[in-house]
Design a protein around this motif. Sequence first.
Motif, PDB file in Angstrom:
ATOM      1  N   ILE A  58     -14.630   5.842   4.304  1.00 29.19           N
ATOM      2  CA  ILE A  58     -13.566   5.638   3.323  1.00 29.19           C
ATOM      3  C   ILE A  58     -14.149   5.085   2.025  1.00 29.19           C
ATOM      4  O   ILE A  58     -14.940   4.148   2.039  1.00 29.19           O
ATOM      5  N   LYS A  59     -13.735   5.672   0.912  1.00 29.08           N
ATOM      6  CA  LYS A  59     -14.172   5.215  -0.407  1.00 29.08           C
ATOM      7  C   LYS A  59     -13.027   4.468  -1.086  1.00 29.08           C
ATOM      8  O   LYS A  59     -11.902   4.962  -1.139  1.00 29.08           O
ATOM      9  N   ILE A  60     -13.317   3.274  -1.598  1.00 24.64           N
ATOM     10  CA  ILE A  60     -12.344   2.498  -2.365  1.00 24.64           C
ATOM     11  C   ILE A  60     -12.592   2.764  -3.845  1.00 24.64           C
ATOM     12  O   ILE A  60     -13.689   2.502  -4.354  1.00 24.64           O
ATOM     13  N   VAL A  61     -11.591   3.291  -4.532  1.00 26.29           N
ATOM     14  CA  VAL A  61     -11.760   3.790  -5.901  1.00 26.29           C
ATOM     15  C   VAL A  61     -10.749   3.127  -6.841  1.00 26.29           C
ATOM     16  O   VAL A  61      -9.556   3.065  -6.524  1.00 26.29           O
ATOM     17  N   PRO A  62     -11.194   2.631  -8.001  1.00 23.42           N
ATOM     18  CA  PRO A  62     -10.235   2.111  -8.984  1.00 23.42           C
ATOM     19  C   PRO A  62      -9.453   3.262  -9.613  1.00 23.42           C
ATOM     20  O   PRO A  62     -10.024   4.305  -9.957  1.00 23.42           O
ATOM     21  N   ILE A  63      -8.152   3.077  -9.761  1.00 21.65           N
ATOM     22  CA  ILE A  63      -7.302   4.091 -10.388  1.00 21.65           C
ATOM     23  C   ILE A  63      -6.941   3.590 -11.781  1.00 21.65           C
ATOM     24  O   ILE A  63      -5.971   2.844 -11.968  1.00 21.65           O
ATOM     25  N   PHE A  64      -7.742   3.952 -12.764  1.00 21.93           N
ATOM     26  CA  PHE A  64      -7.484   3.515 -14.127  1.00 21.93           C
ATOM     27  C   PHE A  64      -6.248   4.207 -14.704  1.00 21.93           C
ATOM     28  O   PHE A  64      -5.435   3.577 -15.362  1.00 21.93           O
TER      29      PHE A  64
ATOM     30  N   ALA B 188      -3.566  -0.252  -3.180  1.00 23.55           N
ATOM     31  CA  ALA B 188      -3.140  -1.609  -3.532  1.00 23.55           C
ATOM     32  C   ALA B 188      -2.818  -1.631  -5.012  1.00 23.55           C
ATOM     33  O   ALA B 188      -3.510  -1.001  -5.814  1.00 23.55           O
ATOM     34  N   ARG B 189      -1.746  -2.336  -5.365  1.00 20.67           N
ATOM     35  CA  ARG B 189      -1.354  -2.493  -6.765  1.00 20.67           C
ATOM     36  C   ARG B 189      -1.091  -3.961  -7.041  1.00 20.67           C
ATOM     37  O   ARG B 189      -0.585  -4.691  -6.184  1.00 20.67           O
ATOM     38  N   ALA B 190      -1.396  -4.389  -8.263  1.00 21.07           N
ATOM     39  CA  ALA B 190      -1.152  -5.774  -8.652  1.00 21.07           C
ATOM     40  C   ALA B 190      -0.931  -5.845 -10.154  1.00 21.07           C
ATOM     41  O   ALA B 190      -1.402  -4.980 -10.902  1.00 21.07           O
ATOM     42  N   VAL B 191      -0.200  -6.865 -10.582  1.00 18.37           N
ATOM     43  CA  VAL B 191       0.039  -7.095 -12.008  1.00 18.37           C
ATOM     44  C   VAL B 191      -0.210  -8.568 -12.314  1.00 18.37           C
ATOM     45  O   VAL B 191      -0.246  -9.408 -11.408  1.00 18.37           O
ATOM     46  N   THR B 192      -0.387  -8.877 -13.586  1.00 22.31           N
ATOM     47  CA  THR B 192      -0.587 -10.266 -13.992  1.00 22.31           C
ATOM     48  C   THR B 192       0.418 -10.652 -15.064  1.00 22.31           C
ATOM     49  O   THR B 192       0.929  -9.805 -15.806  1.00 22.31           O
ATOM     50  N   SER B 193       0.685 -11.940 -15.121  1.00 19.27           N
ATOM     51  CA  SER B 193       1.500 -12.534 -16.171  1.00 19.27           C
ATOM     52  C   SER B 193       0.883 -13.890 -16.487  1.00 19.27           C
ATOM     53  O   SER B 193       0.896 -14.793 -15.651  1.00 19.27           O
ATOM     54  N   GLY B 194       0.291 -13.996 -17.674  1.00 23.26           N
ATOM     55  CA  GLY B 194      -0.454 -15.210 -18.006  1.00 23.26           C
ATOM     56  C   GLY B 194      -1.646 -15.353 -17.084  1.00 23.26           C
ATOM     57  O   GLY B 194      -2.432 -14.423 -16.916  1.00 23.26           O
ATOM     58  N   THR B 195      -1.766 -16.502 -16.444  1.00 25.39           N
ATOM     59  CA  THR B 195      -2.892 -16.739 -15.531  1.00 25.39           C
ATOM     60  C   THR B 195      -2.495 -16.507 -14.070  1.00 25.39           C
ATOM     61  O   THR B 195      -3.249 -16.864 -13.166  1.00 25.39           O
ATOM     62  N   GLN B 196      -1.330 -15.898 -13.857  1.00 23.72           N
ATOM     63  CA  GLN B 196      -0.862 -15.628 -12.507  1.00 23.72           C
ATOM     64  C   GLN B 196      -0.928 -14.132 -12.212  1.00 23.72           C
ATOM     65  O   GLN B 196      -0.605 -13.305 -13.065  1.00 23.72           O
ATOM     66  N   ALA B 197      -1.353 -13.801 -11.007  1.00 24.67           N
ATOM     67  CA  ALA B 197      -1.384 -12.412 -10.564  1.00 24.67           C
ATOM     68  C   ALA B 197      -0.469 -12.265  -9.357  1.00 24.67           C
ATOM     69  O   ALA B 197      -0.278 -13.206  -8.583  1.00 24.67           O
ATOM     70  N   ARG B 198       0.070 -11.079  -9.209  1.00 24.56           N
ATOM     71  CA  ARG B 198       0.909 -10.809  -8.047  1.00 24.56           C
ATOM     72  C   ARG B 198       0.483  -9.487  -7.415  1.00 24.56           C
ATOM     73  O   ARG B 198       0.430  -8.465  -8.097  1.00 24.56           O
ATOM     74  N   ILE B 199       0.178  -9.527  -6.125  1.00 19.21           N
ATOM     75  CA  ILE B 199      -0.101  -8.317  -5.363  1.00 19.21           C
ATOM     76  C   ILE B 199       1.236  -7.664  -5.056  1.00 19.21           C
ATOM     77  O   ILE B 199       2.034  -8.193  -4.271  1.00 19.21           O
ATOM     78  N   GLU B 200       1.516  -6.545  -5.682  1.00 17.42           N
ATOM     79  CA  GLU B 200       2.813  -5.901  -5.529  1.00 17.42           C
ATOM     80  C   GLU B 200       2.888  -5.014  -4.285  1.00 17.42           C
ATOM     81  O   GLU B 200       3.933  -4.953  -3.623  1.00 17.42           O
ATOM     82  N   CYS B 201       1.815  -4.302  -3.998  1.00 20.49           N
ATOM     83  CA  CYS B 201       1.823  -3.345  -2.889  1.00 20.49           C
ATOM     84  C   CYS B 201       0.454  -3.295  -2.223  1.00 20.49           C
ATOM     85  O   CYS B 201      -0.580  -3.353  -2.899  1.00 20.49           O
ATOM     86  N   LEU B 202       0.456  -3.166  -0.914  1.00 24.66           N
ATOM     87  CA  LEU B 202      -0.760  -2.900  -0.147  1.00 24.66           C
ATOM     88  C   LEU B 202      -0.338  -2.142   1.100  1.00 24.66           C
ATOM     89  O   LEU B 202       0.284  -2.715   1.999  1.00 24.66           O
ATOM     90  N   TYR B 203      -0.649  -0.851   1.134  1.00 29.69           N
ATOM     91  CA  TYR B 203      -0.243   0.002   2.248  1.00 29.69           C
ATOM     92  C   TYR B 203      -1.394   0.896   2.672  1.00 29.69           C
ATOM     93  O   TYR B 203      -2.174   1.386   1.831  1.00 29.69           O
ATOM     94  N   VAL B 204      -1.484   1.128   3.972  1.00 26.85           N
ATOM     95  CA  VAL B 204      -2.483   2.030   4.552  1.00 26.85           C
ATOM     96  C   VAL B 204      -1.770   2.915   5.569  1.00 26.85           C
ATOM     97  O   VAL B 204      -0.909   2.433   6.325  1.00 26.85           O
TER      98      VAL B 204
ATOM     99  N   LEU C  45      -7.700  -5.097  -0.693  1.00 24.29           N
ATOM    100  CA  LEU C  45      -7.281  -6.411  -1.187  1.00 24.29           C
ATOM    101  C   LEU C  45      -8.414  -7.100  -1.932  1.00 24.29           C
ATOM    102  O   LEU C  45      -8.220  -7.654  -3.023  1.00 24.29           O
ATOM    103  N   LYS C  46      -9.626  -7.065  -1.368  1.00 26.21           N
ATOM    104  CA  LYS C  46     -10.769  -7.711  -2.005  1.00 26.21           C
ATOM    105  C   LYS C  46     -11.104  -7.043  -3.341  1.00 26.21           C
ATOM    106  O   LYS C  46     -11.463  -7.722  -4.316  1.00 26.21           O
ATOM    107  N   ALA C  47     -10.995  -5.719  -3.383  1.00 21.13           N
ATOM    108  CA  ALA C  47     -11.263  -5.010  -4.633  1.00 21.13           C
ATOM    109  C   ALA C  47     -10.259  -5.417  -5.697  1.00 21.13           C
ATOM    110  O   ALA C  47     -10.625  -5.697  -6.854  1.00 21.13           O
ATOM    111  N   ALA C  48      -8.970  -5.473  -5.327  1.00 18.97           N
ATOM    112  CA  ALA C  48      -7.943  -5.870  -6.290  1.00 18.97           C
ATOM    113  C   ALA C  48      -8.187  -7.294  -6.784  1.00 18.97           C
ATOM    114  O   ALA C  48      -8.084  -7.577  -7.988  1.00 18.97           O
ATOM    115  N   GLU C  49      -8.523  -8.203  -5.877  1.00 22.98           N
ATOM    116  CA  GLU C  49      -8.769  -9.593  -6.262  1.00 22.98           C
ATOM    117  C   GLU C  49      -9.938  -9.708  -7.230  1.00 22.98           C
ATOM    118  O   GLU C  49      -9.905 -10.515  -8.169  1.00 22.98           O
TER     119      GLU C  49
END
Length: 213
Positions: free
Chosen positions: A8-14, A78-94, A108-112
């Motif tokens: 399995i390859k973990i790839v950033p989705i720009f 996995a998807r995540a968003v930030t607001s100021g200095t806070q981040a929120r993991i919105e979705c993580l599904y396999v 999760l580690k890649a997103a972090e």
Amino acid sequence: MTKETKDIKIVPIFNQGFPGVWDDFLRIRVLATQAKYNYKIPDADIARYKKEYQKDWSGNRYCVAYAAFDGQKMVGFARAVTSGTQARIECLYVLPEYQGANIGHNLLKAAESSLAPVAKTATLTAMGNSDKFYQKNGYKVVDGVNICSKPLKLPVCQRVPIFAYNPAIARRCTPVMPTKPDCSFLIGSHFPLWASFDYQGNVNGILCANPDN
């Protein structure tokens, strides 16, 4: 039957707006939810999720997305968003047939790693019995029974995908690249970016794919 992690390859989705990306996200989310909870997500909710994905990505927030691929097939995200200095993991599904092979952990580690340069803390909502998974990954319950939080640490000796050249990234680059070219045109963009971090977690280089290509 689960897949070996090495397959399995973990790839950033720009470019989350690329045709088919959100459809793949939704396909995985629907199948994973149905398998875990024996619940089929209504069409109205699916349409709402897609609008939320689009809003997060097209807005000015720092929006992170990673996908797991088995060959050409997306099998997790996995998807995540930030607001100021806070981040929120919105979705993580396999996908159900790919679970148990550390794919969720790797997503999760890649997103972090991409959130840490711009946020100090990550939070998430642990659904069902997923709280055990998140606790194994360093998250602690902070509100009620399913809101979890984790302090983020800067990457060390890594090259990390950066999902927007925002002011937080610019400040990290200034001390080590005082003569860098003006990158203000990248603010709020979704061009592929990578930052190289040294052994102290400081940025010692940044690379942007040519936006004209």
